[in-house]
Motif scaffolding. Sequence first.
Motif, PDB file in Angstrom:
ATOM      1  N   PHE A  53      -7.080  30.870 -67.761  1.00  0.00           N
ATOM      2  CA  PHE A  53      -6.936  30.866 -69.213  1.00  0.00           C
ATOM      3  C   PHE A  53      -6.573  32.263 -69.724  1.00  0.00           C
ATOM      4  O   PHE A  53      -5.656  32.417 -70.543  1.00  0.00           O
ATOM      5  N   ILE A  54      -7.268  33.274 -69.253  1.00  0.00           N
ATOM      6  CA  ILE A  54      -6.998  34.651 -69.687  1.00  0.00           C
ATOM      7  C   ILE A  54      -5.589  35.075 -69.280  1.00  0.00           C
ATOM      8  O   ILE A  54      -4.857  35.679 -70.078  1.00  0.00           O
ATOM      9  N   GLU A  55      -5.187  34.756 -68.061  1.00  0.00           N
ATOM     10  CA  GLU A  55      -3.840  35.115 -67.609  1.00  0.00           C
ATOM     11  C   GLU A  55      -2.775  34.405 -68.433  1.00  0.00           C
ATOM     12  O   GLU A  55      -1.753  35.000 -68.778  1.00  0.00           O
ATOM     13  N   ALA A  56      -3.006  33.137 -68.784  1.00  0.00           N
ATOM     14  CA  ALA A  56      -2.051  32.398 -69.621  1.00  0.00           C
ATOM     15  C   ALA A  56      -1.962  33.029 -71.015  1.00  0.00           C
ATOM     16  O   ALA A  56      -0.869  33.180 -71.564  1.00  0.00           O
ATOM     17  N   ALA A  57      -3.097  33.414 -71.572  1.00  0.00           N
ATOM     18  CA  ALA A  57      -3.092  34.058 -72.888  1.00  0.00           C
ATOM     19  C   ALA A  57      -2.362  35.394 -72.837  1.00  0.00           C
ATOM     20  O   ALA A  57      -1.558  35.704 -73.722  1.00  0.00           O
ATOM     21  N   LYS A  58      -2.616  36.180 -71.814  1.00  0.00           N
ATOM     22  CA  LYS A  58      -1.958  37.485 -71.674  1.00  0.00           C
ATOM     23  C   LYS A  58      -0.448  37.355 -71.531  1.00  0.00           C
ATOM     24  O   LYS A  58       0.298  38.181 -72.042  1.00  0.00           O
ATOM     25  N   SER A  59      -0.002  36.325 -70.846  1.00  0.00           N
ATOM     26  CA  SER A  59       1.432  36.167 -70.589  1.00  0.00           C
ATOM     27  C   SER A  59       2.166  35.510 -71.760  1.00  0.00           C
ATOM     28  O   SER A  59       3.385  35.365 -71.715  1.00  0.00           O
ATOM     29  N   GLY A  60       1.431  35.092 -72.794  1.00  0.00           N
ATOM     30  CA  GLY A  60       2.064  34.500 -73.965  1.00  0.00           C
ATOM     31  C   GLY A  60       2.184  32.993 -73.930  1.00  0.00           C
ATOM     32  O   GLY A  60       2.721  32.388 -74.856  1.00  0.00           O
ATOM     33  N   GLU A  61       1.666  32.361 -72.885  1.00  0.00           N
ATOM     34  CA  GLU A  61       1.775  30.904 -72.768  1.00  0.00           C
ATOM     35  C   GLU A  61       1.019  30.147 -73.867  1.00  0.00           C
ATOM     36  O   GLU A  61       1.277  28.975 -74.099  1.00  0.00           O
ATOM     37  N   LEU A  62       0.085  30.826 -74.538  1.00  0.00           N
ATOM     38  CA  LEU A  62      -0.705  30.170 -75.567  1.00  0.00           C
ATOM     39  C   LEU A  62      -0.344  30.628 -76.975  1.00  0.00           C
ATOM     40  O   LEU A  62      -1.007  30.251 -77.944  1.00  0.00           O
ATOM     41  N   ASP A  63       0.714  31.418 -77.112  1.00  0.00           N
ATOM     42  CA  ASP A  63       1.096  31.956 -78.409  1.00  0.00           C
ATOM     43  C   ASP A  63       1.386  30.865 -79.440  1.00  0.00           C
ATOM     44  O   ASP A  63       1.170  31.074 -80.630  1.00  0.00           O
ATOM     45  N   HIS A  64       1.849  29.726 -79.004  1.00  0.00           N
ATOM     46  CA  HIS A  64       2.160  28.652 -79.934  1.00  0.00           C
ATOM     47  C   HIS A  64       0.902  28.064 -80.601  1.00  0.00           C
ATOM     48  O   HIS A  64       1.003  27.313 -81.566  1.00  0.00           O
ATOM     49  N   LEU A  65      -0.273  28.407 -80.122  1.00  0.00           N
ATOM     50  CA  LEU A  65      -1.524  27.890 -80.676  1.00  0.00           C
ATOM     51  C   LEU A  65      -2.031  28.726 -81.842  1.00  0.00           C
ATOM     52  O   LEU A  65      -2.980  28.316 -82.518  1.00  0.00           O
ATOM     53  N   THR A  66      -1.448  29.880 -82.077  1.00  0.00           N
ATOM     54  CA  THR A  66      -1.952  30.746 -83.147  1.00  0.00           C
ATOM     55  C   THR A  66      -1.075  30.682 -84.373  1.00  0.00           C
ATOM     56  O   THR A  66       0.030  30.262 -84.361  1.00  0.00           O
TER      57      THR A  66
END
Length: 66
Positions: A53-66
Motif C-alpha cells: 500500500f505504501i509503495e503504491a501511494a509513493k508511486s502515485g498509483e493512488l493519486d486518483h483517490l484524492t
Amino acid sequence: MMPQVQWQAPLCGGDGGNACLQIGHTPDGTPILRETARPDEMVTTTREGLRNFIEAAKSGELDHLT
C-alpha cells in the motif's frame, strides 16, 4: 479484546486536524490503522500488505483517490 497496540503520533492533513490517521502495531507486529475520530474502528493488515500500500501511494498509483 484487542491486544495492546503501540500507536504512532497521528498523521493529520492540512484541514486543522479533522482527518487524522494513526498507524500502530500489536506486540506480534500486526499493523493496524485507524482514524482518530473513530478510535474503535480499526483495520488490520499484514506487513507485506502495508508495504504494498505504501509503495503504491509513493508511486502515485493512488493519486486518483484524492
